[in-house]
Design an enzyme around this catalytic site. Structure first.
Site, PDB file in Angstrom:
ATOM      1  N   ASP A 108     -19.041  -4.989  -3.035  1.00  0.00           N
ATOM      2  CA  ASP A 108     -18.327  -3.763  -3.390  1.00  0.00           C
ATOM      3  C   ASP A 108     -19.274  -2.684  -3.921  1.00  0.00           C
ATOM      4  O   ASP A 108     -20.068  -2.938  -4.833  1.00  0.00           O
ATOM      5  CB  ASP A 108     -17.292  -4.103  -4.465  1.00  0.00           C
ATOM      6  N   ASP A 109     -19.185  -1.487  -3.351  1.00  0.00           N
ATOM      7  CA  ASP A 109     -19.938  -0.309  -3.818  1.00  0.00           C
ATOM      8  C   ASP A 109     -21.454  -0.486  -3.704  1.00  0.00           C
ATOM      9  O   ASP A 109     -22.203   0.110  -4.488  1.00  0.00           O
ATOM     10  CB  ASP A 109     -19.584   0.014  -5.279  1.00  0.00           C
ATOM     11  N   CYS A 150     -12.816   2.057  -1.053  1.00  0.00           N
ATOM     12  CA  CYS A 150     -12.631   0.640  -0.720  1.00  0.00           C
ATOM     13  C   CYS A 150     -11.582   0.353   0.348  1.00  0.00           C
ATOM     14  O   CYS A 150     -11.882  -0.209   1.396  1.00  0.00           O
ATOM     15  CB  CYS A 150     -12.281  -0.149  -1.988  1.00  0.00           C
ATOM     16  N   HIS A 190      -8.483  -4.987   0.253  1.00  0.00           N
ATOM     17  CA  HIS A 190      -8.226  -4.379  -1.035  1.00  0.00           C
ATOM     18  C   HIS A 190      -7.076  -5.119  -1.713  1.00  0.00           C
ATOM     19  O   HIS A 190      -6.134  -5.571  -1.060  1.00  0.00           O
ATOM     20  CB  HIS A 190      -7.900  -2.901  -0.874  1.00  0.00           C
ATOM     21  N   HIS A 196     -19.200   0.500   1.292  1.00  0.00           N
ATOM     22  CA  HIS A 196     -19.579   1.916   1.398  1.00  0.00           C
ATOM     23  C   HIS A 196     -20.723   2.126   0.429  1.00  0.00           C
ATOM     24  O   HIS A 196     -21.139   1.197  -0.276  1.00  0.00           O
ATOM     25  CB  HIS A 196     -18.417   2.866   1.066  1.00  0.00           C
TER      26      HIS A 196
END
Length: 514
Positions: free
Chosen positions: A35-36, A82, A136, A322
């Site tokens: 994530d991120d 997300c 998600h 991302h």
């Protein structure tokens, strides 16, 4: 006559044996999502590294995986947040098809009953299991995609806290382990189920493992902060908005502002507003430490795959959902169409094909991943979606990356498409962004949520960044007369859309420099 008959029989036998022979390539997939995660990894060091202001990143496990993978140096998500991003790459369709632009919307309710990546493997006889964050969280992890009950461990109290970052000592972790530690341990147990002696031994599988960090809050064990001494952290060299940036391009860093240590500083996330230097360094150090923490857990999972003897039969896919902005342009978020938000790491290890490592600089998109993994294990290939695919259960709006496995410099689509929604002054706007090898071109135009189409005639801002001279996207040259012809050509390509550059559709794009 007998000789001719013999040749015929031999040919028939050869065809039969070839068709009946068992597949010798990999049959399993280990799918790792982080994530991120922007490309702050050792394997991206160089021109594809997020910023020269970033320190050398300690990521030995992901770097080792990259050395045995197709490493996609220029991979772009379709929307930098997300749920829209994950929905897009897990269905291989773009946001204007999934109709998912926020964190609440579920594509099966608003667009179509589209087949997902794990669901496709399930439909073709794989055991499919998911751990952590793959979809998600608002969708209850899409139970139709899995043969096994989904496993989403709870966060620790530290990760549900009110501060934006924290380093934890061993005693704290012993009493309240972090969620990613739980995810890694659950992944190890799941892999053991597929190994010799396990309950699913010799059954092909798709295992999704989704790590939560380095998403806010930037929490990790204290030991990982030692890779980034406090006095070694640099401030971003561009803590300001791009020159001539249109208003619609800006995002206020609302997620970060929600933490008490940030709100206490009265930071509002306005254009060209910055945090104090010491807070910027703290946040960046905590983010990089969380990246190294997750890297160590990726190592735990990959080491277990090796120990169990499953590596030679398992495709490993690793990605970030991302990118992220760490104070560059004064922003702390994704939620934009800038390079740092849309550019994310992606690598695919295919035993027998990528063992010596393959690096490509071709521009690719995250919608390309689904058809690639399907082809990598020899399942029936995914057809390209028609113009209106709402009633088409399984199709792709991407391209299988297998040609790049066989030739990293093969002819390829030369544009990636991203987008991000805004609501400005009572008007719905969508920013559509085109990334070529040399340029990023973006138009912010009015958008209809009834038709899910833009009105290109109602423009609220245009951006053009020349990555050969301005890789940090600090100077918007869209209105510069010297770039007028280029801007017009890029605009035509953007309006034509992804089908116009798709190799599968055989519809060549107009000529353009870059």
């Amino acid at each position: 006559m007998n000789a001719v008959l013999g040749v015929c029989l031999f040919t028939i036998l050869l065809v039969y044996v070839t068709c009946a022979a068992p597949r010798t390539g990999p049959t399993n997939v280990l799918f790792i999502a982080i994530d991120d995660l922007r490309p702050d990894l050792g394997c991206y060091k160089g021109k594809d590294f997020p910023s020269s202001d970033d320190p050398r990143i300690h990521s030995p496990n992901i770097d080792a995986l990259a050395r045995k993978s197709l490493l996609l140096k220029k991979a772009y998500v379709q929307q930098a947040v997300c749920s829209p991003s994950r929905t897009s790459f897990l269905t291989s369709r773009r946001p204007d098809t999934t109709h998912v632009y926020d964190l609440q919307t579920y594509w099966r309710k608003v667009s179509g009953n589209f087949t997902t990546l794990p669901q496709y493997f399930k439909n073709h006889g794989r055991i499919t299991a998911g751990i952590g964050k793959i979809f998600h969280s608002g969708f209850k992890d899409d139970p139709i995609s899995w043969t096994e009950p989904y496993n989403r461990p709870d966060h620790s109290s530290y990760e549900n806290g009110k501060t934006s970052w924290m380093f934890l000592n061993d005693s704290q972790l012993a009493n309240d382990p972090l969620v990613d530690d739980k995810i890694a341990k659950a992944a190890v147990i799941a892999l053991q189920d597929f190994a010799t002696g396990g309950k699913y031994a010799n059954r092909p599988f798709f295992l999704g493992v989704g790590f939560m960090r380095p998403h806010l809050p930037f929490v990790s064990p204290e030991a990982f902060s030692h890779y980034y001494p406090a006095n070694s952290l640099h401030l971003p060299s561009n803590p300001y908005a791009p020159i001539n940036m249109p208003d619609a391009a800006w995002s206020k860093s609302g997620e970060l502002i929600s933490y008490t240590d940030i709100s206490a500083l009265h930071f509002q996330g306005q254009v060209n507003e910055t945090l104090p230097d010491n807070k910027v360094r703290e946040l960046r150090r905590a983010y990089f430490s969380a990246v190294s923490w997750v890297d160590s857990l990726v190592g735990v999972v990959l080491n277990e795959l090796d120990r169990l003897g499953l590596s030679n039969n398992t495709v490993v896919s690793l990605l970030g959902d991302h990118g992220y902005q760490l104070g560059e342009h004064g922003m702390w978020n994704k939620h934009t169409n800038f390079e740092l938000a849309t550019h994310a790491p992606m690598m695919i290890r295919i035993p027998g094909l990528t063992d010596n490592g393959i690096i490509t600089e071709r521009v690719v998109e995250f919608v390309d991943l689904f058809p690639t993994l399907v082809d990598a294990v020899g399942l029936p290939s995914i057809p390209v979606c028609p113009e209106n695919s709402l009633n088409v259960i399984t199709c792709t709006e991407g391209e299988s990356l297998m040609p790049l496995v066989h030739n990293a410099t093969a002819a390829w689509k030369h544009s990636a498409f991203s987008q991000y929604p805004r609501h400005k002054h009572g008007v719905d706007i969508m920013g559509y962004s085109l990334r070529t090898d040399k340029y990023r071109f973006t138009e912010w135009v009015e958008f209809s949520y009834q038709t899910h189409k833009p009105d290109w005639t109602r423009n609220h801002g245009t951006e053009l960044y020349d990555h050969t001279t301005d890789p940090d996207e600090n100077h918007n040259v869209a209105s510069d007369l010297a770039f007028a012809d280029l801007a017009r050509s890029l605009s035509n390509r953007l309006h034509a859309g992804w089908r116009h550059v798709s190799p599968s559709i055989n519809n060549p794009s107009p000529p353009i420099v870059g």
